[in-house]
Scaffold this active site. Structure first.
Site, short mmCIF file in Angstrom:
data_model
loop_
_atom_site.label_atom_id
_atom_site.label_comp_id
_atom_site.label_asym_id
_atom_site.label_seq_id
_atom_site.Cartn_x
_atom_site.Cartn_y
_atom_site.Cartn_z
N GLY A 91 0.81 -1.22 0.00
CA GLY A 91 0.00 0.00 0.00
C GLY A 91 0.84 1.26 0.00
O GLY A 91 0.59 2.20 -0.76
N ASP A 92 1.85 1.31 0.87
CA ASP A 92 2.73 2.48 0.92
C ASP A 92 3.44 2.68 -0.41
O ASP A 92 3.52 3.79 -0.94
CB ASP A 92 3.78 2.29 2.03
CG ASP A 92 3.25 2.63 3.40
OD1 ASP A 92 2.32 3.46 3.49
OD2 ASP A 92 3.77 2.09 4.38
N SER A 93 3.98 1.60 -0.96
CA SER A 93 4.76 1.72 -2.19
C SER A 93 3.88 2.11 -3.38
O SER A 93 4.29 2.89 -4.23
CB SER A 93 5.50 0.41 -2.48
OG SER A 93 6.42 0.12 -1.45
#
Length: 399
Positions: free
Chosen positions: A171-173
């Site tokens: 999700g962050d990436s």
């Protein structure tokens, strides 16, 4: 120290925030040549400097990757002097990346309206769990929460157990990648109009964008997509298959490729079997076709499967760990992994810059510097602060 060679050379990026989403967005822009100035509060370095499953000599092997190509400064944005210094930096910059909880920048008097008044061409990339608007905007939202809210977690894993997760922070990436992509699109708009804008990248929406036909499947047909493990329902054959010494991915779900796989297996008659002849019946008989392939593949080594599939034009491949990546000749030929100088380890291997540009290739100029390593360069050379000013700012806890 190497000079930047990428297509974003000449652009200046300010990176605020901690952990992965904001820093990975900054890494992507820095890899493509931008000058990235990472801001950390004095005495409170990015926790990612301490993260990682393996830490030889108590040194992070993660932060040298996400912190590469960046200039490190310290600045206390809770202090008025720190806020004013950030504004001075904004006046000389092109992009600002932040991944605080929505409202934090406004609380410090550093909202987009304030910063745009200082620099109308500023592009402000804001990465958060739920986005800058809506009823959930100010909720805490890490990658795991965004992956769940965006539908990704529900379909990950085996059907007979709780949802799984990837071994990385998807999700962050993803949100960082969408943030970087948005910044580049906003640059094109600025080149045409002179005007900057805000790029609002939500973790859950970055995940949602990857969900293929999941939404219309429910909205039109009332179907809820479920976890299926290592394969996609009705897409056959395409799965992980056993070898005598490991496992292999084989993807032969197109009619012509399936025919070639049947020949590779020594079972050409399977290609004309009504149960397997075309896409729809193969999907209906997915378990049977996977069993037939497994019976064939488990008698062969990974290398033997690779050889026979390659000879017949069937996509297949091994499932790699870091060890195989480091040893693979294709990785070596494309320099997918590169050795970067490191002050403690001498050199450190890490993934290279992607994508590759034919005329302006990105490069890794250095691994992550220490906290505040570029204070004098940025505050002295760029902003023109004197040594006395810097000493006073340091004593006050501003830098």
């Amino acid at each position: 120290m190497q000079e930047a060679t990428g297509p974003l050379k000449g652009l200046r990026v300010i990176e605020l925030g901690v952990l992965l989403a904001g820093p990975f967005c900054g890494q992507l822009l820095g890899d493509m040549g931008a000058e990235v100035i990472k801001v950390e509060p004095p005495g409170q370095p990015d926790p990612l400097r301490e993260w990682g499953q393996v830490k030889p000599d108590d040194k992070s092997l993660w932060f040298p990757v996400v912190g590469r190509n960046k200039k490190m400064i310290t600045l206390n944005l809770r202090h008025e002097d720190g806020q004013n210094m950030l504004k001075d930096l904004v006046a000389k910059s092109d992009i600002l990346v932040e991944n605080f909880r929505p409202g934090t920048m406004e609380k410090w008097g550093l909202g987009y309206d304030v910063l745009k008044a200082i620099n109308p061409g500023l592009i402000m990339v804001r990465i958060s769990g739920y986005g800058q608007t809506g009823p959930n905007a100010k909720k805490a939202g890490y990658a795991s929460v965004g992956e769940a809210f965006g539908g990704m977690r529900y379909v990950m894993g085996e059907p007979d157990r709780m949802p799984s997760r990837a071994g990385i922070s998807l999700g962050d990436s993803l949100a960082a990648t969408f943030g970087a992509m948005g910044a580049l699109a906003a640059l094109q708009h600025r080149n045409a109009t002179g005007q900057g804008q805000m790029v609002d990248s939500a973790i859950y929406e970055a995940c949602l964008s990857m969900m293929e036909s999941l939404v219309p499947e429910y909205g039109v047909a009332g179907h809820i997509r479920e976890r299926t493990g290592s394969f996609l329902p009705k897409i056959a054959p395409s799965n992980v298959y056993p070898a005598s010494d490991g496992m292999m991915i084989i993807a032969a779900n197109q009619d012509t490729v399936w025919r070639r796989l049947a020949e590779a297996m020594g079972r050409p008659e399977l290609a004309d079997d009504p149960k397997f002849k075309s896409h729809v019946p193969r999907g209906e008989n997915q378990a049977e076709i996977d069993a037939l392939i497994s019976d064939w593949s488990r008698k062969l080594t990974q290398a033997e499967i690779a050889d026979v599939c390659e000879a017949h034009g069937v996509p297949c491949g091994p499932i790699y760990t870091g060890k195989e990546m480091m040893d693979d000749p294709h990785y070596a030929a494309r320099e997918s992994i590169t050795q970067v100088p490191h002050p403690h380890f001498g050199t450190i291997p890490m993934q290279n810059v992607f994508p590759k540009f034919s005329e302006t290739p990105g490069n890794i100029r250095w691994s992550a510097p220490e906290t505040g390593a570029h204070n004098e360069e940025i505050y002295g050379d760029l902003l023109g602060r004197s040594d006395d000013d810097l000493n006073a700012l340091k004593e006050s806890g501003t830098i």
